[in-house]
Design an enzyme around this catalytic site. Structure first.
Site, PDB file in Angstrom:
ATOM      1  NE  ARG A  93      -3.637   2.550   2.152  1.00  0.00           N
ATOM      2  CZ  ARG A  93      -4.717   2.804   3.017  1.00  0.00           C
ATOM      3  NH1 ARG A  93      -5.186   1.683   3.489  1.00  0.00           N
ATOM      4  NH2 ARG A  93      -5.041   4.004   2.907  1.00  0.00           N
ATOM      5  NE  ARG A 103      -8.532   2.811  -0.219  1.00  0.00           N
ATOM      6  CZ  ARG A 103      -8.536   3.650   0.711  1.00  0.00           C
ATOM      7  NH1 ARG A 103      -8.409   3.231   1.912  1.00  0.00           N
ATOM      8  NH2 ARG A 103      -8.362   4.940   0.789  1.00  0.00           N
ATOM      9  CG  ASP A 106      -8.602   0.792   4.106  1.00  0.00           C
ATOM     10  OD1 ASP A 106      -7.658   1.276   4.901  1.00  0.00           O
ATOM     11  OD2 ASP A 106      -9.594   1.345   3.899  1.00  0.00           O
ATOM     12  CG  ASP A 108     -10.291   0.894   8.410  1.00  0.00           C
ATOM     13  OD1 ASP A 108      -9.060   1.656   8.603  1.00  0.00           O
ATOM     14  OD2 ASP A 108     -11.065   1.011   7.665  1.00  0.00           O
TER      15      ASP A 108
HETATM   16  N1  ROI Z   1     -15.522   1.290  -0.870  1.00  0.00           N
HETATM   17  C1  ROI Z   1     -15.967  -0.114  -0.706  1.00  0.00           C
HETATM   18  N2  ROI Z   1     -17.027  -0.601  -1.240  1.00  0.00           N
HETATM   19  N3  ROI Z   1     -15.230  -0.823   0.076  1.00  0.00           N
HETATM   20  C2  ROI Z   1     -14.105  -0.157   0.724  1.00  0.00           C
HETATM   21  O1  ROI Z   1     -13.310  -0.892   1.666  1.00  0.00           O
HETATM   22  C3  ROI Z   1     -13.924   1.066   0.680  1.00  0.00           C
HETATM   23  N4  ROI Z   1     -12.594   1.851   1.260  1.00  0.00           N
HETATM   24  C4  ROI Z   1     -12.519   3.063   1.159  1.00  0.00           C
HETATM   25  C5  ROI Z   1     -13.600   3.906   0.325  1.00  0.00           C
HETATM   26  C6  ROI Z   1     -12.655   4.501  -0.729  1.00  0.00           C
HETATM   27  C7  ROI Z   1     -14.090   5.041   1.149  1.00  0.00           C
HETATM   28  N5  ROI Z   1     -14.486   3.265  -0.289  1.00  0.00           N
HETATM   29  C8  ROI Z   1     -14.755   1.826  -0.142  1.00  0.00           C
HETATM   30  O2  ROI Z   1     -11.563   3.738   1.887  1.00  0.00           O
END
Ligand code: ROI
Length: 170
Positions: A93, A103, A106, A108
């Site tokens: 990333r 990305r 991600d 979280d």
């Molecule tokens: N949209 C989806 N469907 N899934 C995600 O994990 C995701 N993550 C993000 C943003 C860009 C807001 N949109 C996303 O960070």
């Protein structure tokens, strides 16, 4: 000085959101799951199915694969966050500064026990949790009785959250 009378460490259940829309999203999530389980002080408790979801935010990016993982952890919240950030980094990333861009990975911290955390680097419950189908549905799959601190029961939150094109992968 007081010593604990047993050698067990206090563990907290944390829920982690996972998402990818680049470089083989399913493989990215599988790889991340292994890396998270291999962290010192982290044990996997449950893993949701993978879900396919259209991008929230800018539409000129590929669809995402999302999932939620439950872990038991003895790591404090910021240590857990930093460990997740190093896994994101190891999996390629690159933070471009672009908000809501595509990305490779991600990760979280969605929930950390029943704690509400408000730090510059970390907000728990995660800010988008109650509005994002790609978080709520996988979370509900592995924790249908969950109470989200300050927000309510997951079942009630889910009832107010449209699917927004979310599909469970086989
Ligand atoms: N949209 C989806 N469907 N899934 C995600 O994990 C995701 N993550 C993000 C943003 C860009 C807001 N949109 C996303 O960070």
């Amino acid at each position: 000085m007081q010593y604990r009378s047993d050698s067990t460490t206090q563990e907290v259940t944390a829920y982690l959101g996972m998402g990818s829309n680049l470089a083989g999203p399913v493989e990215q999530l599988n790889h991340a799951r292994k890396a998270i389980s291999a962290l010192y002080g982290v044990r996997e408790l449950a893993m949701s199915s993978f879900y396919h979801s259209p991008p929230m935010g800018p539409q000129d990016q590929p669809d995402y694969v999302n999932a939620v993982m439950a872990v038991a952890t003895s790591l404090p919240p910021l240590t857990l966050l930093r460990s997740l950030q190093s896994i994101e980094h190891e999996q390629g990333r690159v933070r471009t500064g672009e908000r809501w861009g595509a990305r490779t990975l991600d990760l979280d911290v969605l929930l950390y026990g029943d704690q509400c955390i408000d730090l510059p680097e970390l907000t728990v419950p995660h800010v988008g949790l109650t509005q994002r189908a790609f978080v709520l549905y996988p979370l509900y799959e592995i924790a249908p009785q969950l109470h989200v601190p300050g927000k309510g029961n997951i079942k009630d939150l889910l009832a107010q959250c449209p699917l927004s094109g979310l599909k469970r992968l086989d």
